[in-house]
Each structure stands twice: as C-alpha cells, then as structure tokens.
Design a protein around this motif. Sequence first.
Motif, PDB file in Angstrom:
ATOM      1  N   TYR A   1       0.874   5.664   0.107  1.00 14.45           N
ATOM      2  CA  TYR A   1      -0.238   7.007   0.126  1.00 14.45           C
ATOM      3  C   TYR A   1       0.516   8.362  -0.756  1.00 14.45           C
ATOM      4  O   TYR A   1       1.486   8.927  -0.567  1.00 14.45           O
ATOM      5  CB  TYR A   1      -0.262   7.758   1.596  1.00 14.45           C
ATOM      6  CG  TYR A   1      -0.947   6.503   2.240  1.00 14.45           C
ATOM      7  CD1 TYR A   1      -2.057   6.851   2.894  1.00 14.45           C
ATOM      8  CD2 TYR A   1      -0.120   5.543   2.996  1.00 14.45           C
ATOM      9  CE1 TYR A   1      -3.130   5.410   3.723  1.00 14.45           C
ATOM     10  CE2 TYR A   1      -0.329   4.423   4.012  1.00 14.45           C
ATOM     11  CZ  TYR A   1      -1.642   4.246   4.373  1.00 14.45           C
ATOM     12  OH  TYR A   1      -2.598   3.311   5.017  1.00 14.45           O
TER      13      TYR A   1
ATOM     14  N   LYS B   1      -2.054  12.035  -6.717  1.00 12.21           N
ATOM     15  CA  LYS B   1      -3.939  11.785  -7.137  1.00 12.21           C
ATOM     16  C   LYS B   1      -3.946  11.610  -7.723  1.00 12.21           C
ATOM     17  O   LYS B   1      -4.854  11.950  -8.922  1.00 12.21           O
ATOM     18  CB  LYS B   1      -4.312  11.755  -5.609  1.00 12.21           C
ATOM     19  CG  LYS B   1      -3.975  11.082  -4.325  1.00 12.21           C
ATOM     20  CD  LYS B   1      -5.347  12.184  -3.375  1.00 12.21           C
ATOM     21  CE  LYS B   1      -4.912  11.119  -2.209  1.00 12.21           C
ATOM     22  NZ  LYS B   1      -5.968  11.552  -0.854  1.00 12.21           N
TER      23      LYS B   1
ATOM     24  N   ARG C   1       0.418  -1.011   0.343  1.00 12.14           N
ATOM     25  CA  ARG C   1      -0.170   0.204  -0.292  1.00 12.14           C
ATOM     26  C   ARG C   1       0.723   1.356  -0.158  1.00 12.14           C
ATOM     27  O   ARG C   1       1.672   1.129   0.665  1.00 12.14           O
ATOM     28  CB  ARG C   1      -0.756  -0.005   1.015  1.00 12.14           C
ATOM     29  CG  ARG C   1      -1.581   1.014   1.076  1.00 12.14           C
ATOM     30  CD  ARG C   1      -2.885   1.010   2.443  1.00 12.14           C
ATOM     31  NE  ARG C   1      -4.032   2.382   2.251  1.00 12.14           N
ATOM     32  CZ  ARG C   1      -4.831   2.662   3.516  1.00 12.14           C
ATOM     33  NH1 ARG C   1      -4.789   1.115   4.364  1.00 12.14           N
ATOM     34  NH2 ARG C   1      -5.825   3.224   3.152  1.00 12.14           N
TER      35      ARG C   1
ATOM     36  N   ARG D   1      -8.439   3.609  -1.819  1.00 13.70           N
ATOM     37  CA  ARG D   1      -7.023   2.854  -1.204  1.00 13.70           C
ATOM     38  C   ARG D   1      -6.037   2.731  -2.259  1.00 13.70           C
ATOM     39  O   ARG D   1      -6.202   1.773  -3.057  1.00 13.70           O
ATOM     40  CB  ARG D   1      -7.578   1.630  -0.031  1.00 13.70           C
ATOM     41  CG  ARG D   1      -8.011   1.870   1.265  1.00 13.70           C
ATOM     42  CD  ARG D   1      -7.850   0.611   1.676  1.00 13.70           C
ATOM     43  NE  ARG D   1      -8.047  -0.241   0.763  1.00 13.70           N
ATOM     44  CZ  ARG D   1      -8.164  -1.791   2.008  1.00 13.70           C
ATOM     45  NH1 ARG D   1      -7.968  -2.149   3.066  1.00 13.70           N
ATOM     46  NH2 ARG D   1      -8.936  -2.753   1.021  1.00 13.70           N
ATOM     47  N   TYR D   2      -4.814   2.900  -2.558  1.00 11.40           N
ATOM     48  CA  TYR D   2      -4.067   2.593  -3.702  1.00 11.40           C
ATOM     49  C   TYR D   2      -3.140   1.369  -2.853  1.00 11.40           C
ATOM     50  O   TYR D   2      -2.711   1.217  -2.343  1.00 11.40           O
ATOM     51  CB  TYR D   2      -3.085   4.057  -3.731  1.00 11.40           C
ATOM     52  CG  TYR D   2      -3.930   4.880  -3.950  1.00 11.40           C
ATOM     53  CD1 TYR D   2      -4.379   5.275  -5.251  1.00 11.40           C
ATOM     54  CD2 TYR D   2      -4.820   5.548  -3.017  1.00 11.40           C
ATOM     55  CE1 TYR D   2      -5.428   6.444  -6.175  1.00 11.40           C
ATOM     56  CE2 TYR D   2      -5.548   6.942  -3.695  1.00 11.40           C
ATOM     57  CZ  TYR D   2      -5.435   7.178  -5.478  1.00 11.40           C
ATOM     58  OH  TYR D   2      -6.083   8.186  -5.245  1.00 11.40           O
TER      59      TYR D   2
END
Length: 402
Positions: free
Chosen positions: A10, A16, A8, A159-160
Amino acid sequence: MKARYQYRFYPTDQQKQSLAQLFGCVRVVWNDALALSKNSKYPGYNVLAKILTLSKQTEERIWLKDVSSVPLQQSLRHLESAYKNFFDSCSGKRKGKKVGQPRFKKRMNSQSAEFTKAAFSLNNKTVYLAKIGDIKPIWSRELPANPSSVKVLKDCANRYFLSFVVEVEPVNIEAKNQSIGIDLGIKTFAFMSNGEKAESLSYKELDKRVRKLQKKLARQQKDSNRRRKTRIQIAKVHNQIADTRKDFLHKLSTKVVSENQAIILEDLNVSGMMKNRKLSRVISQQGWAEFRTLCEAKCEKFGRDYVVISRWEPTSQVCSECSFKWGKLDLKVRTIKCLNCGAEHDRDENAAKNINKVGMGNLHDSKRTQRQGKTTSVASVGEVSRIPGPVCRGVFQDCAMR
C-alpha cells in the motif's frame, strides 16, 4: 528453476504519484518504440536504446530523466521479446497458438515496471526502488533466495503488487501413488482415476453483479467521475472472480502433484468448445489451461512426471475394466453399464481411468491417433479392443444406461 513470489503493498500518496509518473514513462517509451517499428522494419534493441538516450536530451522527452532508466530499458527488452515471439510464430519456430503483433499500451489498463538488481535492494522488511523510495510490502511468506529482479504491478482495480523472480530448488517429497489420470469437466471440475473428485466453483452471484454494473456503466457519461468509479467496481468484481479461481486451482494442483508421481491430463480442444454459445461463458470461467500450466510447473518443482495424452483417444468410449468399446455417447448419458463384463461406470470416472492407462502406456489407440477425423458413433462388429483383454466378437447392442 525460477519462480515468482508476489506481495501486495500500500503506497503512500507521494509514492502513488511517483509510481504513476514511472508507469507513464514506461508506457510512452513502449509506444514510441512500437510506433517507430510499425512505420518501418523493427530496428532492434540496440538502435532503440540509442534513440531513447537521444530523446532524453530533447525538450519533448526531457521528463524521462525524472525516473529510473532501468525500467525504461527493460520496456525495450520486453518489446524485443514480443517481436521475437511474433516472428517465431509466423515462421513456425514457436509452437502453439499464433502470436500477434505487439500492441500499444493504454493508460486505463494494468501497468507494470521492472527493476533489475542495479535499481533495487532489500533491507530487512523494506524494498528500495530507485527514485521511488522504500516500500513496505505485506510479507505473507519469506523469499527462498535473493531475487534477480522485481516488477511493480498496478491492476485495473488500483491494487499494487511487487513480483520477485527467485531461483528455487526442487522439493523432494515422496509420492503416495504411482500415477493419476484426471478428467476435466464443467459441473465436476476434475474427476480422478482413484475415485476422488473436485466440484467446480459457482460464479453466478458475481456474474450478476458484473452484469448489473455493466448496465449502469453503459448509461453513464463518458470521462465522468461516476463512470470511473463504476469501472473500478467492475474491475474489483472481476478480480474477486480471478482470485477465487486462482486459489482453488493452486490448492488442487498442489494436492494432486504432491501425492502422485505421474500426473496425466487430456489435451482438450478448448478453442473449439468455446464456439458453443451456450457453454462458452462457463468453460472460460473454469480455468482448464491455467490448471494445466500449474500442474506442469509444480511437476518440475516436485520432480514429478507430467504427461498429456492426445485429444483423439476415445477415453469415454471404452470400458476401463474389460476393454469393451461401445462407441460415442451423448453428453447427457452419465452412467454406463458394460454388456461384456456387466460393470457399471460413472462416465467421468471411467474416462479418468482410461486417461491414466493411456498415459502409463497400458492402453493406446494407434489407429485413432494416426488419422484425422472424429470418433465413430458405433463400434464396428468384431472390432479388436485396444486394451489388452478379451476380444469383443458379438454384434454391438445398445448399452444399458441409467
């Protein structure tokens, strides 16, 4: 063998925005190619790639140049694989459940974009993606080798993740036991032939939250900010259920595969069980198919034998000690006492032992596997047992059960 390692990360606000633009371009390329294929015969990857190159020169699609070309080409390759699976399923080359035609991608669903070696690189603790920049994932474990590709994922809860494809070597771990049979259930997820059992997880509280939020979502105005927030809350609860189940299945499958040389499971008719409206929700939450997939993949990794026996084997109708066949039992009957040898059995443990015997070749009902039909409710008089042992010659009587 190849394996996936997922981490994961952020992203920053700028990342984004760049990822949203990338996901949108990948989605448009997929939908344009799919619409062209539906209007006429599927032209193939080479023709679609030429059309993509020409479309970038038009005013309507000139903004496709703002992102890397590799994920766009990979989107066309994925469409080719989807059509190949569909054609093979129609012609009978692909076994298993029928595969439908590819569908259009939606903006509200999960998004993904794949980068090959030409469009990404690893630099210590960062990952560089073409026209995106450096991304710092949370390295929960080290990569065993250099990855061949990486996929950027965004789920419905925003969620990435980065998913790497790497080549791994088989693990040599000595097995403690020769084989183990596993009987899958609802209250008890897995009952092993050695007497061990794994209790199923309970999702009642999370189900209550989902139902409450879904009622709230139904009363809210469409395309409103509050409805969008509620949708994300529902997606987070669903992810919590899926993550809890995945963690449980990974730990159980790793323990089973690492300790046993042969893993034997029963081929369950899950699609038929799902037609029971009282049990369909509980059955769908168990993850039997996912557990089978994990066991099969980890057997290949650890060098184990993976066996799936026929669903027509009457594993719950035969005594695992003396081979006495008592016939079909009601599901509410959980313990059985054999009239032939007097042994008392737990229903699931007895089935697990028979699954182990069938998988190892010590027990086989050839007459049962050759005909199409359901198991008989009562054993016939003088029926020869399918397990090597004493032949049962008395008139069948009701087994003493408690």
